[in-house]
Design an enzyme around this catalytic site. Structure first.
Site, PDB file in Angstrom:
ATOM      1  N   PHE A 191     -23.535 100.309   3.240  1.00  0.00           N
ATOM      2  CA  PHE A 191     -23.454 100.904   2.645  1.00  0.00           C
ATOM      3  C   PHE A 191     -22.429 102.265   2.637  1.00  0.00           C
ATOM      4  CE2 PHE A 191     -25.651 105.120   0.741  1.00  0.00           C
ATOM      5  CZ  PHE A 191     -24.273 105.699  -0.334  1.00  0.00           C
ATOM      6  N   CYS A 192     -21.492 102.369   2.095  1.00  0.00           N
ATOM      7  CA  CYS A 192     -20.165 102.856   1.958  1.00  0.00           C
ATOM      8  C   CYS A 192     -19.117 102.697   3.370  1.00  0.00           C
ATOM      9  CB  CYS A 192     -20.281 104.808   2.518  1.00  0.00           C
ATOM     10  SG  CYS A 192     -19.768 105.766   2.499  1.00  0.00           S
ATOM     11  N   VAL A 193     -19.475 103.838   4.478  1.00  0.00           N
ATOM     12  CA  VAL A 193     -18.408 103.091   5.677  1.00  0.00           C
ATOM     13  C   VAL A 193     -19.175 102.258   6.822  1.00  0.00           C
ATOM     14  CG1 VAL A 193     -18.140 104.266   7.787  1.00  0.00           C
ATOM     15  CG2 VAL A 193     -17.710 105.591   5.780  1.00  0.00           C
TER      16      VAL A 193
END
Length: 585
Positions: free
Chosen positions: A316-318
């Site tokens: 998720f994301c980074v």
């Protein structure tokens, strides 16, 4: 060692607010030389403070507006001022803006006129910024600077000009002002503007409550295994890698909206990485450390605990960028430990980074490398402040007015509590990330990056992938999320959800909210707009679609384990959510 960061204003432009205020004020005067005023404002907003901040931002003095466009803007402004004056004489024309929606504004002609004049001037300033001619990055920086100034200059932000706050002070006999001062002092102690009543939440008590246990830990992360909610589980487990710039429990806020509880209820033996909140002991940690000793170590640990040759993964994301890098390292080593990967609002190709691009240039990255590239910490509050100012009216000034001018306590909201629970980042990790992703986009260049001793190539990650992007995401723009479809060679499924970076992801099916878009022909055109043309909008959450996709990669079902971990090496250390997630920045 630890380091401190420049102020937020210095972070994005390095301009002198007082000088800029004088120049901007000149811009909205109907008399005078607008072209000269514009050039003055542009120069002041772009004033290079490189020697003070190390940013070395490029000058914006070359910005210009075509004379005919500038004349039209001035003419439009003069006409609008006349209309505003006529409306004030008739007692009509209350401004339409939620900041001025309270009847106290419309019932006070002076306040109403002030608000209307402010909105007119704000529109004119933004129109001037949009009309500039110059390179795209410089124009975006100017617009961002003007947006920040306009948001800060609203009369609602100041007690003397806010009739709603003044009326409340009179009605409470000054109690609201006393409470506002108390709120301000308390926020100064916390180090941030409160967005919710933080006293109402506690990690492990009423957020991050899904039952589980920590089964492994090292200096970088704890690995949490969740208790199965079904009698049988899929043989191939799921490892979730959340972003390390926030805490994992955005995926486990409440039982009703917990993504981790949902995956467990779907029969997946679920593990999640809970990152350590770095202190001085991790001030030397690098990107390689996070890949080798966290992402890859977590993959190996889940395999050892479950006995599964391959596992499914989600980033998720980074966390998705970290996962993608780890998968590229494993591919370079010829290891196929992962059967599938899900990327939620993730950038692998950093060609389109949206508004965050205004922060990044060679001078800024060099400054960060000099400041903390060999050791130090990026304070979590600096990151939190930056992200808040991407939406200043909603995430900054709204709370300044409510908390301090009106003396109100913001209502309890689990998402905003999580948003305020910030995390630090190791300086070397952060410096590598800035240069190789946002600045140079090296991850998509085969062989350009050497990570953990391997020259990596995303094109070697030949596994099924599920890619999700949010339509209104201002942190991972939808086109940036879609770009991963052009970089990963395996079987792909792409879905777009409604709303933004968090609300689009945390959208449980039972809520019956929002919608998502799918395209079933398996085509992934080179540009997102072409994909969207052939996509179908479907009501409700995207979670069931993902669950069906993941089930097809999860293998047969087996009896759910009766305990956590695997003796003797991976015994339960402590109950979820563990110690690491409770550490404050």
């Amino acid at each position: 060692m630890t380091t401190t960061s420049p102020s937020f204003a210095a972070l994005w432009t390095g301009f002198d607010p007082d000088a800029a205020a004088r120049a901007l004020a000149a811009l909205v005067a109907p008399q005078g030389n607008w072209e000269q005023a514009f050039q003055t404002a542009a120069g002041m907003l772009a004033q290079d403070k490189g020697q003070q901040t190390g940013l070395g931002s490029p000058a914006m003095g070359a910005l210009r507006i075509a004379p005919e466009r500038l004349a039209q803007l001035q003419s439009d402004y003069v006409r609008a001022v006349g209309e505003l004056w006529n409306q004030s004489l008739k007692g009509t024309g209350a401004p339409i803006d939620k900041r001025f929606a309270d009847p106290a504004w419309s019932h006070n002609p002076l306040a109403s006129g002030m608000a209307a004049a402010y909105l007119l001037n704000a529109r004119t300033l933004l129109a001037l910024a949009n009309a500039t001619e110059g390179d795209v990055k410089t124009r975006n920086r100017l617009r961002f600077a003007v947006e920040q100034w306009v948001a800060a200059a609203a009369p609602s932000n100041y007690l003397a000009f806010n009739p709603e706050a003044l009326q409340k002070a009179i009605e409470t006999k000054g109690e609201s002002l006393t409470k506002g001062i108390q709120n301000m002092l308390e926020d100064m102690r916390r180090g941030h503007v409160s967005m919710t009543d933080e006293r109402q939440f506690e990690v492990g008590r009423n957020v991050a409550t899904t039952e589980g246990a920590v089964v492994f830990e090292n200096d970088y992360f704890q690995l949490i295994e969740y208790k199965p909610l079904t009698d049988k589980v899929h043989a191939r487990p799921l490892l979730v890698v959340p972003p390390c710039i926030n805490k994992y429990y955005i995926l486990d806020l409440q039982p009703a909206n917990s993504f981790l509880r949902y995956t467990t209820s779907q029969g997946h033996r679920t593990f999640v990485v809970s990152w350590c909140n770095p202190d001085a002991s991790l001030a030397q940690a690098t990107w390689d450390d996070y890949i080798e000793h966290a992402a890859i170590r977590a993959i190996e640990t889940v395999r050892e605990i479950t006995g599964s040759r391959q596992i499914n993964t989600l980033g998720f994301c980074v966390g998705g960028t970290i996962l993608g890098t780890a998968l590229a390292v494993l591919a370079a080593r010829g290891q196929r430990a992962v059967a599938s990967a899900t990327f939620l609002t993730t950038l692998l190709d950093f060609s389109d980074t949206g508004v965050l691009d205004v922060f990044i240039d060679e001078g800024f990255v060099q400054y960060r490398e000099q400041e903390m590239g060999k050791g130090g910490l990026l304070k979590g509050q600096d990151l939190a402040t930056t992200f808040s100012f991407l939406r200043p009216n909603d995430l900054v000034w709204n709370y300044v007015v409510g908390n301090y001018l009106k003396g109100e306590t913001p209502p309890p909201f689990d998402l905003l509590y999580w948003n305020s629970d910030s995390t630090n980042l190791p300086g070397p990790f952060y410096a590598w990330y800035l240069r190789n992703t946002y600045l140079e986009n090296n991850l998509v260049k085969p062989g350009k990056c050497t990570v953990c001793g391997e020259k990596i190539d995303l094109g070697q990650i030949d596994i099924p992938v599920y890619i999700y992007g949010s339509h209104e995401d201002h942190i991972v723009p939808i086109r940036g999320a879609y770009a991963s479809t052009q970089r990963l060679p395996g079987d792909k499924r792409f879905v777009m959800g409604a709303s933004g970076h968090i609300a689009g992801v945390i959208n449980p099916p039972a809520a019956g909210k929002r919608s998502h878009w799918l395209r079933e022909d398996g085509q992934f055109p080179s540009v997102f707009d072409a994909w969207l043309t052939g996509a179908q909008e479907l009501p409700g959450s995207w979670w069931p679609d993902w669950a069906a996709w993941l089930k097809s990669h999860a293998g047969r079902t087996i009896a759910a384990p009766r305990g956590y971990g695997k003796a003797p090496q991976y015994r339960a250390i402590e109950p979820a959510p563990g110690r690491y997630v409770k550490a404050k920045a």
